[in-house]
Design a protein around this motif. Structure first.
Motif, short mmCIF file in Angstrom:
data_model
loop_
_atom_site.label_atom_id
_atom_site.label_comp_id
_atom_site.label_asym_id
_atom_site.label_seq_id
_atom_site.Cartn_x
_atom_site.Cartn_y
_atom_site.Cartn_z
N LYS A 38 -12.13 19.91 9.03
CA LYS A 38 -12.29 18.50 9.41
C LYS A 38 -13.63 18.00 8.88
O LYS A 38 -14.68 18.33 9.41
N GLU A 39 -13.56 17.28 7.82
CA GLU A 39 -14.81 16.73 7.28
C GLU A 39 -14.48 15.36 6.69
O GLU A 39 -13.38 15.15 6.18
N ASN A 40 -15.39 14.45 6.82
CA ASN A 40 -15.17 13.16 6.18
C ASN A 40 -15.54 13.28 4.71
O ASN A 40 -16.56 13.87 4.37
N ILE A 41 -14.69 12.75 3.87
CA ILE A 41 -14.86 12.99 2.45
C ILE A 41 -15.39 11.73 1.78
O ILE A 41 -14.83 10.65 1.97
N ASN A 42 -16.42 11.91 1.01
CA ASN A 42 -16.92 10.78 0.22
C ASN A 42 -16.10 10.69 -1.05
O ASN A 42 -15.95 11.67 -1.77
N ILE A 43 -15.53 9.53 -1.29
CA ILE A 43 -14.70 9.35 -2.47
C ILE A 43 -15.41 8.39 -3.42
O ILE A 43 -15.71 7.26 -3.04
N ILE A 44 -15.65 8.88 -4.61
CA ILE A 44 -16.22 7.99 -5.62
C ILE A 44 -15.10 7.66 -6.58
O ILE A 44 -14.52 8.54 -7.22
N SER A 45 -14.74 6.37 -6.60
CA SER A 45 -13.60 5.97 -7.40
C SER A 45 -13.96 4.68 -8.14
O SER A 45 -14.10 3.64 -7.52
N GLY A 46 -14.11 4.78 -9.44
CA GLY A 46 -14.52 3.62 -10.22
C GLY A 46 -15.86 3.12 -9.72
O GLY A 46 -16.83 3.87 -9.61
N GLN A 47 -15.93 1.86 -9.36
CA GLN A 47 -17.18 1.25 -8.89
C GLN A 47 -17.35 1.47 -7.37
O GLN A 47 -18.42 1.24 -6.84
N THR A 48 -16.27 1.89 -6.71
CA THR A 48 -16.29 1.95 -5.25
C THR A 48 -16.72 3.34 -4.76
O THR A 48 -16.32 4.36 -5.30
N ASP A 49 -17.52 3.35 -3.72
CA ASP A 49 -17.92 4.60 -3.08
C ASP A 49 -17.56 4.46 -1.61
O ASP A 49 -18.15 3.67 -0.90
N SER A 50 -16.55 5.21 -1.15
CA SER A 50 -16.15 5.04 0.24
C SER A 50 -15.93 6.41 0.89
O SER A 50 -16.06 7.45 0.24
N SER A 51 -15.53 6.36 2.15
CA SER A 51 -15.38 7.61 2.89
C SER A 51 -13.98 7.68 3.49
O SER A 51 -13.46 6.68 3.97
N LEU A 52 -13.35 8.85 3.43
CA LEU A 52 -12.02 9.03 4.01
C LEU A 52 -12.16 9.87 5.28
O LEU A 52 -12.73 10.97 5.24
N GLN A 53 -11.64 9.34 6.37
CA GLN A 53 -11.68 10.10 7.63
C GLN A 53 -10.62 11.18 7.60
O GLN A 53 -9.46 10.91 7.30
N VAL A 54 -11.02 12.40 7.92
CA VAL A 54 -10.08 13.52 7.92
C VAL A 54 -9.91 14.05 9.34
O VAL A 54 -10.89 14.28 10.04
N THR A 55 -8.66 14.24 9.74
CA THR A 55 -8.36 14.78 11.08
C THR A 55 -7.61 16.11 10.90
O THR A 55 -7.19 16.45 9.80
N THR A 56 -7.44 16.84 11.99
CA THR A 56 -6.65 18.08 11.92
C THR A 56 -5.25 17.87 12.48
O THR A 56 -4.43 18.78 12.44
N ASP A 57 -4.98 16.69 13.03
CA ASP A 57 -3.73 16.46 13.77
C ASP A 57 -2.80 15.50 13.01
O ASP A 57 -2.97 14.27 13.09
N LEU A 58 -1.85 16.07 12.30
CA LEU A 58 -0.94 15.25 11.48
C LEU A 58 -0.10 14.30 12.33
O LEU A 58 0.06 13.12 12.00
N ARG A 59 0.46 14.84 13.44
CA ARG A 59 1.31 13.99 14.29
C ARG A 59 0.54 12.77 14.80
O ARG A 59 1.04 11.64 14.77
N ALA A 60 -0.70 13.01 15.25
CA ALA A 60 -1.51 11.90 15.79
C ALA A 60 -1.82 10.89 14.69
O ALA A 60 -1.79 9.67 14.92
N LEU A 61 -2.09 11.39 13.48
CA LEU A 61 -2.41 10.46 12.38
C LEU A 61 -1.20 9.59 12.03
O LEU A 61 -1.34 8.39 11.79
N ILE A 62 -0.01 10.21 12.04
CA ILE A 62 1.21 9.44 11.74
C ILE A 62 1.42 8.38 12.83
O ILE A 62 1.71 7.22 12.53
N ALA A 63 1.24 8.78 14.09
CA ALA A 63 1.44 7.82 15.20
C ALA A 63 0.44 6.66 15.10
O ALA A 63 0.77 5.52 15.41
#
Ligand code: NAD
Length: 263
Positions: A38-63
């Motif tokens: 479980k770590e938040n990932i820094n994504i560098i994509s083109g000009q944008t620099d953002s962060s993706l929240q990562v969870t361990t619970d797939l069911r909860a994320l879908i809900a």
């Protein structure tokens, strides 16, 4: 309407690459990631620099996010559970994880058919690798003998690679009697690779490699070599993005990018 997408294996090598590729697509929205780490990932994509929240619970994320598509790049031991959770919740699947058994593939096929839901399962999302399989299929009609060498980075957990297995499937079952007519003594057969459908597959694992496949055909006085190299994981991204768009139109499971590319 944007295609809301989540990634399982988001903190892995492929997961991170896919996350940054999706950020550049205006019709796809990445709404979350799942990983055992479980770590938040820094994504560098083109000009944008953002962060993706990562969870361990797939069911909860879908809900929470109600995604249209799950993209799975995890591990042969994890993929089926993730796919089952997604499909049971009406989430379409794009599966890049390799090492699925035949019974896993059958289970996905029948669940999708019964529930009229789309899934794309492909051992290789690089366009060139799909062409290698097709070219090997054509060549195999004209050569009796062929062997496959697949070469990957040393962290790959499955062998032979899913691409090598799929290539052997494309080439069709070969006559084992013809294949065994070599000068190698029986005692040293272990050095001759694993035989799948009558075709020898040799697996090389070394740091520095990404994903490389070579099919060598041999006949009297000539050889033909067909080779594809994925030099970076960027090579898989156009195929993954195509699959995300196409899976939205499917009401069944499709195995292989070749079906979507119509080649
Ligand atoms: P990796 O080890 O870098 O990443 C896998 C990630 O999945 C890890 O971060 C791990 O923590 C996570 N994970 C494992 N089980 C999980 C679970 N139950 N839920 C959520 N996350 C989980 O591996 P990689 O190099 O990114 O490769 C992943 C898979 O993709 C492998 O099977 C590989 O063969 C395959 N692959 C396919 C293609 C293709 O084109 N289809 C291309 C490259 C790799």
């Amino acid at each position: 309407m944007k295609i809301k997408t989540i990634i399982t294996g988001a903190a892995g090598r492929m997961g991170k690459q896919v996350a940054s590729a999706l950020m550049q697509e205006s019709d796809i929205q990445l709404v979350g990631g799942v990983d055992l780490k479980k770590e938040n990932i820094n994504i560098i994509s083109g000009q944008t620099d953002s962060s993706l929240q990562v969870t361990t619970d797939l069911r909860a994320l879908i809900a929470k996010t109600h995604p249209h598509v799950l993209i799975d790049f995890t591990h042969p031991a994890s993929v089926m559970n993730n796919v089952r959770i997604a499909l049971e919740n009406g989430v379409r699947c794009v599966v890049g994880t390799t090492g699925l058994s035949a019974s896993d593939s059958d289970a996905i096929r029948s669940f999708c058919q019964m529930n009229e839901i789309g899934a794309v399962i492909a051992p290789n999302f690089a366009i060139g690798a799909v062409l290698l399989m097709k070219f090997a299929q054509i060549a195999s009609r004209h050569f009796d003998k062929a062997e496959i060498i697949e070469m990957h980075h040393d962290k790959k957990v499955d062998a032979p690679s899913g691409t090598a297995l799929k290539t052997a499937e494309f080439m069709g079952h070969r006559d084992p009697a013809a294949e065994e007519e070599t000068a190698v003594s029986l005692e040293s057969q272990s050095a001759r690779g694993e035989r799948i459908g009558g075709i020898r597959i040799h697996s090389v694992r070394l740091p520095g490699l990404v994903a490389h496949h070579e099919v060598i055909f041999g006949a009297s006085g000539e050889t033909l070599t067909i080779r594809h190299d994925s030099l970076s994981r960027e090579s898989f991204m156009p195929g993954v993005i195509l699959a995300v768009r196409e899976v939205m139109k499917l009401d069944r499971a499709v195995f292989g990018l070749d079906v979507l590319l119509d080649i």
